[in-house]
Design a protein around this motif. Sequence first.
Motif, PDB file in Angstrom:
ATOM      1  N   HIS A 271       0.782  -1.232   0.000  1.00  0.00           N
ATOM      2  CA  HIS A 271       0.000   0.000   0.000  1.00  0.00           C
ATOM      3  C   HIS A 271       0.818   1.287   0.000  1.00  0.00           C
ATOM      4  O   HIS A 271       0.243   2.375  -0.120  1.00  0.00           O
ATOM      5  N   SER A 272       2.127   1.183   0.120  1.00  0.00           N
ATOM      6  CA  SER A 272       2.930   2.403   0.121  1.00  0.00           C
ATOM      7  C   SER A 272       2.851   3.083  -1.245  1.00  0.00           C
ATOM      8  O   SER A 272       3.105   2.449  -2.280  1.00  0.00           O
ATOM      9  N   PRO A 273       2.539   4.373  -1.283  1.00  0.00           N
ATOM     10  CA  PRO A 273       2.471   5.081  -2.560  1.00  0.00           C
ATOM     11  C   PRO A 273       3.829   5.563  -3.050  1.00  0.00           C
ATOM     12  O   PRO A 273       3.938   6.125  -4.146  1.00  0.00           O
ATOM     13  N   VAL A 274       4.881   5.351  -2.240  1.00  0.00           N
ATOM     14  CA  VAL A 274       6.237   5.770  -2.587  1.00  0.00           C
ATOM     15  C   VAL A 274       7.196   4.611  -2.298  1.00  0.00           C
ATOM     16  O   VAL A 274       6.849   3.687  -1.555  1.00  0.00           O
ATOM     17  N   PRO A 275       8.397   4.627  -2.876  1.00  0.00           N
ATOM     18  CA  PRO A 275       9.355   3.535  -2.631  1.00  0.00           C
ATOM     19  C   PRO A 275       9.610   3.304  -1.145  1.00  0.00           C
ATOM     20  O   PRO A 275       9.716   4.246  -0.355  1.00  0.00           O
ATOM     21  N   LEU A 276       9.713   2.016  -0.797  1.00  0.00           N
ATOM     22  CA  LEU A 276       9.845   1.607   0.596  1.00  0.00           C
ATOM     23  C   LEU A 276      11.235   1.013   0.833  1.00  0.00           C
ATOM     24  O   LEU A 276      11.586  -0.027   0.271  1.00  0.00           O
ATOM     25  N   PHE A 277      12.021   1.684   1.683  1.00  0.00           N
ATOM     26  CA  PHE A 277      13.354   1.205   2.048  1.00  0.00           C
ATOM     27  C   PHE A 277      13.347   0.778   3.517  1.00  0.00           C
ATOM     28  O   PHE A 277      12.355   0.950   4.223  1.00  0.00           O
ATOM     29  N   CYS A 278      14.474   0.208   3.968  1.00  0.00           N
ATOM     30  CA  CYS A 278      14.505  -0.316   5.333  1.00  0.00           C
ATOM     31  C   CYS A 278      15.906  -0.216   5.927  1.00  0.00           C
ATOM     32  O   CYS A 278      16.865   0.161   5.233  1.00  0.00           O
ATOM     33  N   PHE A 279      16.017  -0.586   7.206  1.00  0.00           N
ATOM     34  CA  PHE A 279      17.287  -0.504   7.934  1.00  0.00           C
ATOM     35  C   PHE A 279      17.818  -1.875   8.360  1.00  0.00           C
ATOM     36  O   PHE A 279      18.959  -1.979   8.801  1.00  0.00           O
ATOM     37  N   TRP A 280      16.997  -2.928   8.262  1.00  0.00           N
ATOM     38  CA  TRP A 280      17.406  -4.277   8.656  1.00  0.00           C
ATOM     39  C   TRP A 280      17.199  -5.255   7.509  1.00  0.00           C
ATOM     40  O   TRP A 280      16.194  -5.173   6.780  1.00  0.00           O
ATOM     41  N   GLU A 281      18.099  -6.201   7.377  1.00  0.00           N
ATOM     42  CA  GLU A 281      18.095  -7.148   6.267  1.00  0.00           C
ATOM     43  C   GLU A 281      16.832  -7.988   6.210  1.00  0.00           C
ATOM     44  O   GLU A 281      16.350  -8.339   5.126  1.00  0.00           O
ATOM     45  N   PHE A 282      16.259  -8.329   7.373  1.00  0.00           N
ATOM     46  CA  PHE A 282      15.098  -9.219   7.375  1.00  0.00           C
ATOM     47  C   PHE A 282      13.854  -8.585   6.756  1.00  0.00           C
ATOM     48  O   PHE A 282      12.864  -9.267   6.524  1.00  0.00           O
ATOM     49  N   THR A 283      13.911  -7.301   6.460  1.00  0.00           N
ATOM     50  CA  THR A 283      12.763  -6.599   5.870  1.00  0.00           C
ATOM     51  C   THR A 283      12.818  -6.590   4.344  1.00  0.00           C
ATOM     52  O   THR A 283      11.860  -6.198   3.685  1.00  0.00           O
ATOM     53  N   VAL A 284      13.929  -7.041   3.751  1.00  0.00           N
ATOM     54  CA  VAL A 284      14.145  -6.961   2.302  1.00  0.00           C
ATOM     55  C   VAL A 284      13.567  -8.186   1.597  1.00  0.00           C
ATOM     56  O   VAL A 284      13.733  -9.312   2.062  1.00  0.00           O
ATOM     57  N   GLY A 285      12.913  -7.973   0.446  1.00  0.00           N
ATOM     58  CA  GLY A 285      12.453  -9.112  -0.351  1.00  0.00           C
ATOM     59  C   GLY A 285      11.230  -8.788  -1.181  1.00  0.00           C
ATOM     60  O   GLY A 285      10.624  -7.709  -1.055  1.00  0.00           O
ATOM     61  N   LYS A 286      10.844  -9.719  -2.022  1.00  0.00           N
ATOM     62  CA  LYS A 286       9.653  -9.549  -2.852  1.00  0.00           C
ATOM     63  C   LYS A 286       8.427  -9.412  -1.965  1.00  0.00           C
ATOM     64  O   LYS A 286       8.201 -10.212  -1.055  1.00  0.00           O
ATOM     65  N   GLY A 287       7.620  -8.391  -2.229  1.00  0.00           N
ATOM     66  CA  GLY A 287       6.456  -8.136  -1.402  1.00  0.00           C
ATOM     67  C   GLY A 287       6.810  -7.533  -0.063  1.00  0.00           C
ATOM     68  O   GLY A 287       5.962  -7.444   0.830  1.00  0.00           O
ATOM     69  N   LYS A 288       8.069  -7.103   0.072  1.00  0.00           N
ATOM     70  CA  LYS A 288       8.539  -6.472   1.309  1.00  0.00           C
ATOM     71  C   LYS A 288       9.141  -5.122   0.952  1.00  0.00           C
ATOM     72  O   LYS A 288       8.542  -4.370   0.197  1.00  0.00           O
ATOM     73  N   ALA A 289      10.331  -4.814   1.465  1.00  0.00           N
ATOM     74  CA  ALA A 289      10.992  -3.546   1.169  1.00  0.00           C
ATOM     75  C   ALA A 289      12.015  -3.724   0.055  1.00  0.00           C
ATOM     76  O   ALA A 289      12.516  -4.832  -0.196  1.00  0.00           O
ATOM     77  N   ILE A 290      12.353  -2.615  -0.590  1.00  0.00           N
ATOM     78  CA  ILE A 290      13.335  -2.621  -1.673  1.00  0.00           C
ATOM     79  C   ILE A 290      14.707  -3.032  -1.160  1.00  0.00           C
ATOM     80  O   ILE A 290      15.419  -3.804  -1.792  1.00  0.00           O
ATOM     81  N   GLY A 291      15.078  -2.504   0.003  1.00  0.00           N
ATOM     82  CA  GLY A 291      16.392  -2.791   0.574  1.00  0.00           C
ATOM     83  C   GLY A 291      17.048  -1.532   1.102  1.00  0.00           C
ATOM     84  O   GLY A 291      16.381  -0.592   1.522  1.00  0.00           O
ATOM     85  N   GLY A 292      18.381  -1.534   1.064  1.00  0.00           N
ATOM     86  CA  GLY A 292      19.132  -0.398   1.562  1.00  0.00           C
ATOM     87  C   GLY A 292      20.485  -0.827   2.090  1.00  0.00           C
ATOM     88  O   GLY A 292      20.925  -1.966   1.892  1.00  0.00           O
ATOM     89  N   LEU A 293      21.141   0.094   2.769  1.00  0.00           N
ATOM     90  CA  LEU A 293      22.373  -0.211   3.494  1.00  0.00           C
ATOM     91  C   LEU A 293      21.935  -0.659   4.882  1.00  0.00           C
ATOM     92  O   LEU A 293      21.602   0.157   5.733  1.00  0.00           O
ATOM     93  N   VAL A 294      21.901  -1.959   5.104  1.00  0.00           N
ATOM     94  CA  VAL A 294      21.169  -2.521   6.234  1.00  0.00           C
ATOM     95  C   VAL A 294      22.063  -3.314   7.184  1.00  0.00           C
ATOM     96  O   VAL A 294      23.184  -3.710   6.840  1.00  0.00           O
TER      97      VAL A 294
END
Length: 337
Positions: A252-275
């Motif tokens: 539901h996020s209308p803008v790109p979704l990044f994160c701070f922890w590796e466990f949040t990254v993946g398809k249907g999750k967050a894009i990623g980042g320096l985690v």
Amino acid sequence: MNDNTPAPMGSHMTKPLLLLLLLCPLSLRLWAAEILVISSYHPEYLWDQSYNASLVANLKGEHHISHFYMDTKRRPAEEFDQIAERALAYYHQVKPDLVVLGDDNAINYLATSIASLGTPVVFLGMNENPRHKGLVGHPKITGVLERPLLKRNISEMSQLMGGIKKALVLFDSSNVALTAIEDEFKTQTELRVGQTRVNSQLLGDYDLWQEAVLNARQNGYQAIFIGLYHTLIDEQGHHVDERQVLEWTSAHSPVPLFCFWEFTVGKGKAIGGLVLDGHDQGAKAAELVNAILEGAQPKTLAPRAALRGEYVFSKSELARWQLTLPDKWRYKILWRD
């Protein structure tokens, strides 16, 4: 004395045997130790799974490892004292040679109590300053610090997007989240990171979280960064499963979704980042455990930070948001799908 007469105890003929007998109990303690891991959270939590697997993989020798999960992400704070008492009772039942404490709640409730009983303690995932807790230089305690890369990650993802003018940072309202925000943002809810104006919010209610996500674009945000989202409650006061929160936020996020922890990254999750990755915490904790079981005193092993983050991304989420990574990151990236 003929050749068949037994040599008297203490003669040179028995010294190698005596030495071997003296070393056997020591070897058993060093290489077949009883290790108890007490986690602040629950076995399904991906952070716990990551550091536990890495801990086991990096330990030297064959040890027996027991686990106790305090489940403080899903249990109310008023139960923490009783949970800590149960953890301590389990410690007395197991009688471990060494205890590993995972994350701040287990550390705060149990580190000094267990150390006072003479058992070495290695902590990991500590967001708070160990000096404030009297853990630096403690005779029986050392460990691994966790330092989320909030500002640096936002700066790096701004490069990825060709500039972010305004970003929203969302955390739940747990003590761990508050500590992480305070450490980097110094209690400011708004600040600048390079050219990016950052607004941080700590939310306890799932409906407020959903509202913040849905209104992000119309409130001028070009990206959302999510931190911890594991202690949110619904209108009935029930804990909301963290997987549900993450999947809903991604969908539901209308803008790109990044994160701070590796466990949040993946398809249907967050894009990623320096985690941050729990694997690094487990590996660094194993180094300390190995050193202690080999004879080092915890007080001689200063608490240390794990690796300072990794570039972890989801190919499918990058494609979904039509984002291309900078060439300079090409050989640094870990992919999660």
